[in-house]
Design a protein around this motif. Structure first.
Motif, PDB file in Angstrom:
ATOM      1  N   GLU A  14       0.734  -0.922   0.008  1.00  0.00           N
ATOM      2  CA  GLU A  14      -0.172   0.297   0.263  1.00  0.00           C
ATOM      3  C   GLU A  14       1.102   1.355   0.157  1.00  0.00           C
ATOM      4  O   GLU A  14       1.704   1.062   1.281  1.00  0.00           O
ATOM      5  CB  GLU A  14      -0.944  -0.017   1.235  1.00  0.00           C
ATOM      6  N   THR A  15       0.577   2.182  -1.250  1.00  0.00           N
ATOM      7  CA  THR A  15       1.078   3.609  -0.718  1.00  0.00           C
ATOM      8  C   THR A  15      -0.180   4.625  -0.079  1.00  0.00           C
ATOM      9  O   THR A  15      -0.564   5.204  -0.703  1.00  0.00           O
ATOM     10  CB  THR A  15       1.328   3.841  -1.820  1.00  0.00           C
ATOM     11  N   LEU A  16      -0.096   4.753   0.488  1.00  0.00           N
ATOM     12  CA  LEU A  16      -0.835   5.974   1.718  1.00  0.00           C
ATOM     13  C   LEU A  16      -0.206   7.354   1.052  1.00  0.00           C
ATOM     14  O   LEU A  16       1.198   7.728   0.864  1.00  0.00           O
ATOM     15  CB  LEU A  16      -0.571   6.070   2.970  1.00  0.00           C
ATOM     16  N   GLN A  17      -0.818   8.251   1.461  1.00  0.00           N
ATOM     17  CA  GLN A  17      -1.232   9.622   0.707  1.00  0.00           C
ATOM     18  C   GLN A  17      -1.137  10.826   1.696  1.00  0.00           C
ATOM     19  O   GLN A  17      -1.800  10.049   2.854  1.00  0.00           O
ATOM     20  CB  GLN A  17      -1.883   9.861  -0.163  1.00  0.00           C
ATOM     21  N   ASP A  18      -0.195  11.629   1.684  1.00  0.00           N
ATOM     22  CA  ASP A  18       0.131  12.228   2.823  1.00  0.00           C
ATOM     23  C   ASP A  18      -1.547  12.956   3.710  1.00  0.00           C
ATOM     24  O   ASP A  18      -1.545  13.638   4.347  1.00  0.00           O
ATOM     25  CB  ASP A  18       1.621  14.369   2.298  1.00  0.00           C
ATOM     26  N   ASP A  19      -2.104  13.139   1.975  1.00  0.00           N
ATOM     27  CA  ASP A  19      -3.572  13.853   1.866  1.00  0.00           C
ATOM     28  C   ASP A  19      -4.206  13.008   2.141  1.00  0.00           C
ATOM     29  O   ASP A  19      -6.384  14.037   2.209  1.00  0.00           O
ATOM     30  CB  ASP A  19      -3.808  15.110   0.916  1.00  0.00           C
ATOM     31  N   GLU A  20      -4.339  12.155   2.761  1.00  0.00           N
ATOM     32  CA  GLU A  20      -6.074  11.133   2.490  1.00  0.00           C
ATOM     33  C   GLU A  20      -7.310  11.971   4.117  1.00  0.00           C
ATOM     34  O   GLU A  20      -8.486  11.354   4.064  1.00  0.00           O
ATOM     35  CB  GLU A  20      -5.051  10.077   3.640  1.00  0.00           C
ATOM     36  N   GLY A  21      -6.259  12.585   5.323  1.00  0.00           N
ATOM     37  CA  GLY A  21      -7.599  12.973   5.251  1.00  0.00           C
ATOM     38  C   GLY A  21      -7.690  14.131   5.403  1.00  0.00           C
ATOM     39  O   GLY A  21      -9.044  13.813   5.215  1.00  0.00           O
ATOM     40  N   GLU A  22      -7.432  15.046   4.555  1.00  0.00           N
ATOM     41  CA  GLU A  22      -7.970  16.207   4.158  1.00  0.00           C
ATOM     42  C   GLU A  22      -9.002  15.497   3.045  1.00  0.00           C
ATOM     43  O   GLU A  22     -10.374  15.487   3.137  1.00  0.00           O
ATOM     44  CB  GLU A  22      -7.343  17.101   3.371  1.00  0.00           C
ATOM     45  N   THR A  23      -8.885  14.055   1.884  1.00  0.00           N
ATOM     46  CA  THR A  23     -10.337  13.639   1.281  1.00  0.00           C
ATOM     47  C   THR A  23     -10.700  13.033   1.946  1.00  0.00           C
ATOM     48  O   THR A  23     -11.929  13.506   2.097  1.00  0.00           O
ATOM     49  CB  THR A  23      -9.154  12.423   0.822  1.00  0.00           C
ATOM     50  N   GLY A 329      -6.343   2.866  -1.497  1.00  0.00           N
ATOM     51  CA  GLY A 329      -6.551   4.674  -1.460  1.00  0.00           C
ATOM     52  C   GLY A 329      -8.570   4.362  -0.835  1.00  0.00           C
ATOM     53  O   GLY A 329      -8.563   4.930   0.173  1.00  0.00           O
ATOM     54  N   VAL A 330      -8.431   3.691  -1.810  1.00  0.00           N
ATOM     55  CA  VAL A 330     -10.372   4.134  -1.668  1.00  0.00           C
ATOM     56  C   VAL A 330     -10.558   2.815  -0.398  1.00  0.00           C
ATOM     57  O   VAL A 330     -11.855   3.817   0.374  1.00  0.00           O
ATOM     58  CB  VAL A 330     -10.564   2.970  -3.130  1.00  0.00           C
ATOM     59  N   ASN A 331     -10.736   2.022  -0.427  1.00  0.00           N
ATOM     60  CA  ASN A 331     -10.562   1.043   0.692  1.00  0.00           C
ATOM     61  C   ASN A 331     -10.663   1.929   1.772  1.00  0.00           C
ATOM     62  O   ASN A 331     -11.494   1.818   3.332  1.00  0.00           O
ATOM     63  CB  ASN A 331     -10.813  -0.085   0.650  1.00  0.00           C
ATOM     64  N   ARG A 332      -9.363   2.628   2.386  1.00  0.00           N
ATOM     65  CA  ARG A 332      -9.079   3.012   3.526  1.00  0.00           C
ATOM     66  C   ARG A 332     -10.101   4.302   4.067  1.00  0.00           C
ATOM     67  O   ARG A 332      -9.872   4.667   4.582  1.00  0.00           O
ATOM     68  CB  ARG A 332      -7.562   3.759   2.870  1.00  0.00           C
ATOM     69  N   ALA A 333     -10.430   5.192   2.540  1.00  0.00           N
ATOM     70  CA  ALA A 333     -11.174   6.495   2.922  1.00  0.00           C
ATOM     71  C   ALA A 333     -13.031   5.437   2.735  1.00  0.00           C
ATOM     72  O   ALA A 333     -13.612   6.325   3.973  1.00  0.00           O
ATOM     73  CB  ALA A 333     -11.581   7.184   1.808  1.00  0.00           C
ATOM     74  N   ARG A 334     -12.901   4.287   2.801  1.00  0.00           N
ATOM     75  CA  ARG A 334     -13.936   3.703   2.926  1.00  0.00           C
ATOM     76  C   ARG A 334     -14.671   3.423   4.799  1.00  0.00           C
ATOM     77  O   ARG A 334     -15.751   4.053   5.144  1.00  0.00           O
ATOM     78  CB  ARG A 334     -14.079   2.556   2.615  1.00  0.00           C
ATOM     79  N   ARG A 335     -13.565   3.143   5.497  1.00  0.00           N
ATOM     80  CA  ARG A 335     -13.583   3.017   6.513  1.00  0.00           C
ATOM     81  C   ARG A 335     -14.593   4.288   7.540  1.00  0.00           C
ATOM     82  O   ARG A 335     -15.453   3.665   8.285  1.00  0.00           O
ATOM     83  CB  ARG A 335     -11.641   2.531   7.088  1.00  0.00           C
ATOM     84  N   GLY A 336     -13.415   4.860   7.742  1.00  0.00           N
ATOM     85  CA  GLY A 336     -14.345   6.460   7.915  1.00  0.00           C
ATOM     86  C   GLY A 336     -15.727   7.151   7.516  1.00  0.00           C
ATOM     87  O   GLY A 336     -16.208   7.416   8.344  1.00  0.00           O
ATOM     88  N   ALA A 337     -15.563   7.208   6.100  1.00  0.00           N
ATOM     89  CA  ALA A 337     -16.430   6.879   5.620  1.00  0.00           C
ATOM     90  C   ALA A 337     -18.073   6.599   6.184  1.00  0.00           C
ATOM     91  O   ALA A 337     -19.046   7.082   5.721  1.00  0.00           O
ATOM     92  CB  ALA A 337     -16.294   7.446   3.843  1.00  0.00           C
ATOM     93  N   TYR A 338     -17.681   5.023   6.051  1.00  0.00           N
ATOM     94  CA  TYR A 338     -19.113   3.693   6.316  1.00  0.00           C
ATOM     95  C   TYR A 338     -18.610   4.559   8.003  1.00  0.00           C
ATOM     96  O   TYR A 338     -20.302   4.391   8.094  1.00  0.00           O
ATOM     97  CB  TYR A 338     -18.584   3.429   5.839  1.00  0.00           C
ATOM     98  N   GLN A 339     -18.456   4.174   8.069  1.00  0.00           N
ATOM     99  CA  GLN A 339     -18.690   4.876  10.055  1.00  0.00           C
ATOM    100  C   GLN A 339     -19.525   6.043  10.132  1.00  0.00           C
ATOM    101  O   GLN A 339     -20.651   6.354  11.197  1.00  0.00           O
ATOM    102  CB  GLN A 339     -17.415   4.888  11.055  1.00  0.00           C
ATOM    103  N   HIS A 340     -19.168   6.992   9.627  1.00  0.00           N
ATOM    104  CA  HIS A 340     -19.976   8.376   9.873  1.00  0.00           C
ATOM    105  C   HIS A 340     -20.889   8.254   9.483  1.00  0.00           C
ATOM    106  O   HIS A 340     -22.276   9.298   9.649  1.00  0.00           O
ATOM    107  CB  HIS A 340     -19.577   9.226   8.209  1.00  0.00           C
ATOM    108  N   SER A 341     -21.792   7.870   8.429  1.00  0.00           N
ATOM    109  CA  SER A 341     -23.192   7.720   7.398  1.00  0.00           C
ATOM    110  C   SER A 341     -24.174   6.867   8.485  1.00  0.00           C
ATOM    111  O   SER A 341     -25.133   6.920   8.590  1.00  0.00           O
ATOM    112  CB  SER A 341     -22.791   6.779   6.471  1.00  0.00           C
ATOM    113  N   ALA A 342     -23.757   5.475   8.579  1.00  0.00           N
ATOM    114  CA  ALA A 342     -24.027   4.411   9.872  1.00  0.00           C
ATOM    115  C   ALA A 342     -23.740   5.414  11.325  1.00  0.00           C
ATOM    116  O   ALA A 342     -25.206   5.231  11.888  1.00  0.00           O
ATOM    117  CB  ALA A 342     -22.982   3.609  10.601  1.00  0.00           C
ATOM    118  N   ASP A 343     -23.424   6.235  11.472  1.00  0.00           N
ATOM    119  CA  ASP A 343     -23.475   7.156  13.188  1.00  0.00           C
ATOM    120  C   ASP A 343     -24.117   8.303  13.007  1.00  0.00           C
ATOM    121  O   ASP A 343     -25.501   8.409  13.726  1.00  0.00           O
ATOM    122  CB  ASP A 343     -22.166   7.610  13.692  1.00  0.00           C
TER     123      ASP A 343
END
Length: 358
Positions: A14-23, A329-343
């Protein structure tokens, strides 16, 4: 043709990006706009994506016996049968007339799965989330966030116009398909063929850890009563819930079977981790069956099951075993986004999400 051996899993792929938090913040902001708009419209919170369900089913997921070592990994390490829930859906966050033809999704929740869990994964279930196409609509999370921002602006806007636009896009895509140029982008905008979801083949589109290896997943209809529905058009005029009606009618009279298949990663260049828009070609990495999904005839819109699954459960690629960790990266973003929607749904509806037990 001799296949290359499957490539081993390593965190370094995996190659993490510096701006993944902003994304992720951008994705969540778009989700908030969709969630708040639909909540005000419907008087209840629905999912930020795949809001409209067409069928809620219950069945059995049976892991095959005598799998070779490279396939006997994680959930599939030993033969066994599991109870499973299925949710068939369409991808927008608003609940549209079925005349708007969009890609379908199918989510599986396998119950009572033993093994080391992913960080924060509650319960003992393993989720698989799939769509009826082999690639994601964007190569990475940042491009997806941009597309989602545009989608959020169209939520709750002129459903009649969306129906008309969908018909035009379907016609354009059909013309392109006739010359071998069918467009995934047009399908995502409403140009997908309006076909029966029970006859479709579903793909994970993003890669996952597969124990010692890496893989993508596929769910393919194999029983004749499903394959006969492949590419069958559903008439939607005058029937805003035509897809749900079609699934309900057919599942009332058939015992359905799908093959659950694994595509092991064998070439780092041709099968990238961080670009979800690249299809892993079967010539390089074939799909191989590792389990069989069986769903007996039933009411696919049973009120009690709909309430229990559609309203009180969440599906996430991050719910499951560490052996099937989502990658890229798409899956890494899904982690927080799915939880956000469920919450949001849990708070707005006063109904905490929970993982079922057998």
């Amino acid at each position: 043709m001799t296949l290359s051996p499957p490539l081993p899993y390593s965190p370094e792929i995996e190659t993490l990006q510096d701006d993944e938090g902003e994304t992720l913040a951008s994705i969540n902001a778009s989700f908030d706009k969709i969630l708040q708009t639909t909540y005000e419209d419907y008087g209840r919170a629905v999912r930020a994506v795949h809001a409209k369900a067409h069928g809620i089913l219950e069945g059995t997921f049976s892991v095959a016996e005598a799998l070779p070592p490279e396939l006997a990994q994680g959930l599939f390490a030993t033969p066994g049968s599991y109870r499973v829930y299925l949710r068939i859906s369409t991808n927008p966050g608003d609940i549209l007339d079925d005349a708007v033809a969009l890609p379908r999704g199918l989510a599986l929740k396998v119950l009572s799965v033993e093994g080391e869990r992913l960080p924060g994964a509650q319960g003992s279930t393993q989720d698989f989330i799939m769509v009826n196409g082999p690639v994601f609509t964007a190569p990475d999370a940042k491009k997806f966030a941009g597309s989602l921002k545009l989608l959020a602006k169209t939520t709750d806007r002129a459903e009649g116009a969306k129906v008309l636009a969908s018909k035009i896009l379907q016609a354009v895509n059909a013309t392109l398909g006739a010359v071998g140029m069918e467009s995934t982008a047009l399908a995502g905008l409403g140009g997908a063929p309006q076909v029966h979801p029970l006859g479709e083949t579903y793909f994970s589109v993003t890669p996952f850890r597969y124990g010692e290896y890496v893989a993508k997943f596929r769910l393919r209809p194999v029983s004749a009563n499903l394959t006969i529905l492949t590419d069958r058009k559903v008439r939607t005029k005058g029937h805003p819930n035509a897809i749900r009606e079609a699934v309900r009618t057919d599942m009332d009279g058939i015992d359905a079977e799908w093959a659950f298949e694994v595509q092991l990663r064998r070439d780092a260049n041709r099968q990238p981790i961080e670009d979800a828009s690249v299809e892993w070609k079967e010539d390089d990495a074939p799909f191989i069956e590792v389990a069989r999904l069986r769903v007996p005839r039933q009411d696919s819109w049973d009120a009690e099951r709909v309430r229990a699954v559609d309203e009180a459960m969440r599906f996430s690629v991050w719910t499951g075993l560490a052996a099937h960790r989502p990658l890229g990266g798409v899956n890494r973003a899904r982690r927080g986004a799915y939880q956000h929607s469920a919450d949001f749904r849990a708070t707005a509806n006063g109904c905490p999400m929970h993982e079922p037990t057998a």
